[in-house]
Scaffold this motif. Structure first.
Motif, PDB file in Angstrom:
ATOM      1  N   GLN A  56     -68.043 -98.441  24.669  1.00 59.76           N
ATOM      2  CA  GLN A  56     -66.867 -97.610  24.411  1.00 59.76           C
ATOM      3  C   GLN A  56     -66.311 -97.037  25.708  1.00 59.76           C
ATOM      4  O   GLN A  56     -65.090 -97.009  25.920  1.00 59.76           O
ATOM      5  N   LEU A  57     -67.195 -96.593  26.582  1.00 62.83           N
ATOM      6  CA  LEU A  57     -66.762 -95.998  27.838  1.00 62.83           C
ATOM      7  C   LEU A  57     -66.150 -97.048  28.758  1.00 62.83           C
ATOM      8  O   LEU A  57     -65.081 -96.831  29.356  1.00 62.83           O
ATOM      9  N   ALA A  58     -66.800 -98.210  28.857  1.00 60.97           N
ATOM     10  CA  ALA A  58     -66.288 -99.273  29.728  1.00 60.97           C
ATOM     11  C   ALA A  58     -64.918 -99.759  29.259  1.00 60.97           C
ATOM     12  O   ALA A  58     -64.007 -99.979  30.075  1.00 60.97           O
ATOM     13  N   VAL A  59     -64.747 -99.900  27.954  1.00 61.34           N
ATOM     14  CA  VAL A  59     -63.461-100.368  27.420  1.00 61.34           C
ATOM     15  C   VAL A  59     -62.386 -99.294  27.599  1.00 61.34           C
ATOM     16  O   VAL A  59     -61.233 -99.603  27.909  1.00 61.34           O
ATOM     17  N   SER A  60     -62.754 -98.039  27.423  1.00 58.30           N
ATOM     18  CA  SER A  60     -61.802 -96.955  27.651  1.00 58.30           C
ATOM     19  C   SER A  60     -61.346 -96.944  29.110  1.00 58.30           C
ATOM     20  O   SER A  60     -60.154 -96.791  29.414  1.00 58.30           O
ATOM     21  N   MET A  61     -62.294 -97.117  30.018  1.00 55.00           N
ATOM     22  CA  MET A  61     -61.966 -97.181  31.442  1.00 55.00           C
ATOM     23  C   MET A  61     -61.018 -98.349  31.714  1.00 55.00           C
ATOM     24  O   MET A  61     -60.035 -98.210  32.455  1.00 55.00           O
ATOM     25  N   LEU A  62     -61.320 -99.496  31.109  1.00 60.90           N
ATOM     26  CA  LEU A  62     -60.497-100.680  31.319  1.00 60.90           C
ATOM     27  C   LEU A  62     -59.075-100.453  30.819  1.00 60.90           C
ATOM     28  O   LEU A  62     -58.101-100.779  31.514  1.00 60.90           O
ATOM     29  N   HIS A  63     -58.957 -99.906  29.628  1.00 62.95           N
ATOM     30  CA  HIS A  63     -57.634 -99.705  29.031  1.00 62.95           C
ATOM     31  C   HIS A  63     -56.778 -98.803  29.917  1.00 62.95           C
ATOM     32  O   HIS A  63     -55.603 -99.097  30.178  1.00 62.95           O
ATOM     33  N   ARG A  64     -57.366 -97.712  30.379  1.00 65.98           N
ATOM     34  CA  ARG A  64     -56.623 -96.780  31.217  1.00 65.98           C
ATOM     35  C   ARG A  64     -56.341 -97.358  32.602  1.00 65.98           C
ATOM     36  O   ARG A  64     -55.294 -97.083  33.210  1.00 65.98           O
ATOM     37  N   ALA A  65     -57.268 -98.163  33.100  1.00 65.03           N
ATOM     38  CA  ALA A  65     -57.069 -98.777  34.418  1.00 65.03           C
ATOM     39  C   ALA A  65     -55.905 -99.760  34.401  1.00 65.03           C
ATOM     40  O   ALA A  65     -55.129 -99.831  35.368  1.00 65.03           O
ATOM     41  N   LEU A  66     -55.764-100.502  33.328  1.00 72.01           N
ATOM     42  CA  LEU A  66     -54.642-101.434  33.232  1.00 72.01           C
ATOM     43  C   LEU A  66     -53.317-100.688  33.141  1.00 72.01           C
ATOM     44  O   LEU A  66     -52.314-101.101  33.722  1.00 72.01           O
ATOM     45  N   GLY A  67     -53.314 -99.579  32.407  1.00 72.51           N
ATOM     46  CA  GLY A  67     -52.108 -98.762  32.344  1.00 72.51           C
ATOM     47  C   GLY A  67     -51.749 -98.211  33.714  1.00 72.51           C
ATOM     48  O   GLY A  67     -50.580 -98.194  34.109  1.00 72.51           O
ATOM     49  N   ALA A  68     -52.769 -97.773  34.456  1.00 70.18           N
ATOM     50  CA  ALA A  68     -52.532 -97.251  35.796  1.00 70.18           C
ATOM     51  C   ALA A  68     -52.045 -98.353  36.729  1.00 70.18           C
ATOM     52  O   ALA A  68     -51.192 -98.111  37.596  1.00 70.18           O
ATOM     53  N   PHE A  69     -52.563 -99.565  36.536  1.00 70.52           N
ATOM     54  CA  PHE A  69     -52.156-100.677  37.392  1.00 70.52           C
ATOM     55  C   PHE A  69     -50.673-100.983  37.215  1.00 70.52           C
ATOM     56  O   PHE A  69     -49.938-101.132  38.200  1.00 70.52           O
ATOM     57  N   VAL A  70     -50.248-101.080  35.987  1.00 69.73           N
ATOM     58  CA  VAL A  70     -48.842-101.395  35.719  1.00 69.73           C
ATOM     59  C   VAL A  70     -47.929-100.274  36.225  1.00 69.73           C
ATOM     60  O   VAL A  70     -46.845-100.533  36.778  1.00 69.73           O
ATOM     61  N   ALA A  71     -48.376 -99.030  36.071  1.00 66.45           N
ATOM     62  CA  ALA A  71     -47.560 -97.874  36.483  1.00 66.45           C
ATOM     63  C   ALA A  71     -47.736 -97.526  37.958  1.00 66.45           C
ATOM     64  O   ALA A  71     -47.039 -96.651  38.473  1.00 66.45           O
ATOM     65  N   GLU A  72     -48.680 -98.204  38.622  1.00 68.81           N
ATOM     66  CA  GLU A  72     -49.043 -97.875  40.004  1.00 68.81           C
ATOM     67  C   GLU A  72     -49.379 -96.391  40.125  1.00 68.81           C
ATOM     68  O   GLU A  72     -48.929 -95.687  41.042  1.00 68.81           O
ATOM     69  N   ASP A  73     -50.194 -95.934  39.187  1.00 69.82           N
ATOM     70  CA  ASP A  73     -50.609 -94.537  39.104  1.00 69.82           C
ATOM     71  C   ASP A  73     -51.878 -94.360  39.943  1.00 69.82           C
ATOM     72  O   ASP A  73     -52.991 -94.577  39.475  1.00 69.82           O
ATOM     73  N   VAL A  74     -51.692 -93.956  41.194  1.00 66.75           N
ATOM     74  CA  VAL A  74     -52.818 -93.849  42.122  1.00 66.75           C
ATOM     75  C   VAL A  74     -53.801 -92.768  41.693  1.00 66.75           C
ATOM     76  O   VAL A  74     -55.025 -92.954  41.765  1.00 66.75           O
ATOM     77  N   ALA A  75     -53.304 -91.645  41.229  1.00 63.90           N
ATOM     78  CA  ALA A  75     -54.181 -90.532  40.843  1.00 63.90           C
ATOM     79  C   ALA A  75     -55.156 -90.961  39.751  1.00 63.90           C
ATOM     80  O   ALA A  75     -56.363 -90.702  39.832  1.00 63.90           O
ATOM     81  N   THR A  76     -54.643 -91.642  38.727  1.00 64.79           N
ATOM     82  CA  THR A  76     -55.510 -92.117  37.642  1.00 64.79           C
ATOM     83  C   THR A  76     -56.462 -93.196  38.146  1.00 64.79           C
ATOM     84  O   THR A  76     -57.643 -93.227  37.774  1.00 64.79           O
ATOM     85  N   ALA A  77     -55.966 -94.073  39.004  1.00 69.74           N
ATOM     86  CA  ALA A  77     -56.800 -95.146  39.543  1.00 69.74           C
ATOM     87  C   ALA A  77     -57.970 -94.602  40.357  1.00 69.74           C
ATOM     88  O   ALA A  77     -59.029 -95.233  40.440  1.00 69.74           O
ATOM     89  N   LEU A  78     -57.796 -93.439  40.954  1.00 66.59           N
ATOM     90  CA  LEU A  78     -58.872 -92.829  41.724  1.00 66.59           C
ATOM     91  C   LEU A  78     -59.831 -92.038  40.850  1.00 66.59           C
ATOM     92  O   LEU A  78     -60.994 -91.848  41.208  1.00 66.59           O
ATOM     93  N   GLU A  79     -59.377 -91.584  39.693  1.00 64.09           N
ATOM     94  CA  GLU A  79     -60.218 -90.795  38.801  1.00 64.09           C
ATOM     95  C   GLU A  79     -61.143 -91.669  37.959  1.00 64.09           C
ATOM     96  O   GLU A  79     -62.304 -91.338  37.738  1.00 64.09           O
ATOM     97  N   ILE A  80     -60.631 -92.791  37.475  1.00 60.27           N
ATOM     98  CA  ILE A  80     -61.392 -93.631  36.543  1.00 60.27           C
ATOM     99  C   ILE A  80     -62.743 -94.082  37.101  1.00 60.27           C
ATOM    100  O   ILE A  80     -63.762 -94.011  36.391  1.00 60.27           O
ATOM    101  N   PRO A  81     -62.828 -94.543  38.356  1.00 61.26           N
ATOM    102  CA  PRO A  81     -64.126 -95.012  38.864  1.00 61.26           C
ATOM    103  C   PRO A  81     -65.222 -93.954  38.851  1.00 61.26           C
ATOM    104  O   PRO A  81     -66.418 -94.301  38.846  1.00 61.26           O
ATOM    105  N   LYS A  82     -64.839 -92.678  38.845  1.00 61.50           N
ATOM    106  CA  LYS A  82     -65.845 -91.613  38.805  1.00 61.50           C
ATOM    107  C   LYS A  82     -66.653 -91.666  37.508  1.00 61.50           C
ATOM    108  O   LYS A  82     -67.787 -91.176  37.453  1.00 61.50           O
ATOM    109  N   GLU A  83     -66.075 -92.258  36.459  1.00 63.32           N
ATOM    110  CA  GLU A  83     -66.768 -92.356  35.176  1.00 63.32           C
ATOM    111  C   GLU A  83     -67.845 -93.435  35.186  1.00 63.32           C
ATOM    112  O   GLU A  83     -68.651 -93.526  34.259  1.00 63.32           O
TER     113      GLU A  83
END
Length: 227
Positions: free
Chosen positions: A126-153
């Protein structure tokens, strides 16, 4: 300007296809763990066979990106986007392979009598898939802040992996006859841990797209970027 609009539209179309591939991979990962939870060999076999569709989607996206690179001569940011999409495309296909591997474990286990630390395994998924889903959203939006937060999980995934490892080792010690089967459960946990690592790679590509810098993002925040 028309050429610029055409390139932007084509890049957006490829991004949409990446999101479709991401959805396929998320479904495979959660479905594989659910099949393990229910010891449903039939469902596991379906997940295993559906990996071919993931592979076909990956190759179609790769082909579209290469054609765009060859015909549109993208520069600067557009080129970074396309290069990053190639990498993300590959990461998604590998995550699909991990899901396929988990499905195979369920097929090999069958109805064998061995305890499965399914609660921890399910939490990892559940956690890995949640991370993946949000990471793809950040990738498309080029959301650096989110991209830096997700790996902490990823630390949470590692902690759960360690719990699964200890529980499976305990099973091996208490019943040495289960060692071969227990090793299969180790493989499940390993695959889920690697999924989270692949998500971190996607986050690195997001930062690359937005800033032109490529480095490991674990433990970083926006203040560490020279932008």
């Amino acid at each position: 300007m028309p050429l610029r609009n055409t390139l932007t539209r084509q890049i957006n179309q490829i991004q949409d296809e990446l999101l479709v591939l991401g959805s396929m991979v998320e479904h495979a990962a959660l479905g594989a763990v659910d099949a393990l939870k229910r010891r449903d060999v039939k469902a596991a076999k379906e997940i295993f066979e559906e990996d071919q569709q993931i592979n076909e989607k990956r190759f179609a996206i790769e082909n579209a990106i290469l054609i765009l690179m060859a015909t549109q001569q993208p520069m600067a940011h557009d080129l970074r986007q396309l290069a990053a999409m190639l990498e993300v495309n590959t990461e998604l296909e590998r995550i699909g392979d991990y899901a396929k591997g988990i499905a195979k474990v369920t097929m090999l286990l069958g109805d064998a009598d061995i305890p499965i630390p399914i609660q921890e395994i399910d939490q990892m998924a559940q956690l890995a898939v949640s991370m993946l889903h949000r990471a793809l959203g950040a990738f498309v939006a080029e959301d650096v802040a989110t991209a830096l937060e997700i790996p902490k999980e990823d630390d949470k995934v590692d902690e759960l992996y360690n719990v699964v490892y200890r529980l499976v080792v305990q099973t091996m010690i208490s019943n040495p006859e289960t060692i071969d089967l227990a090793n299969l459960l180790m493989w499940v946990a390993h695959n889920l841990e690697r999924m989270a690592d692949r998500v971190t790679n996607i986050c690195e590509r997001t930062v690359f797209c937005a800033t032109g810098e490529l480095f490991e993002v674990n433990g970083m925040d926006e203040d560490d970027l020279n932008v």
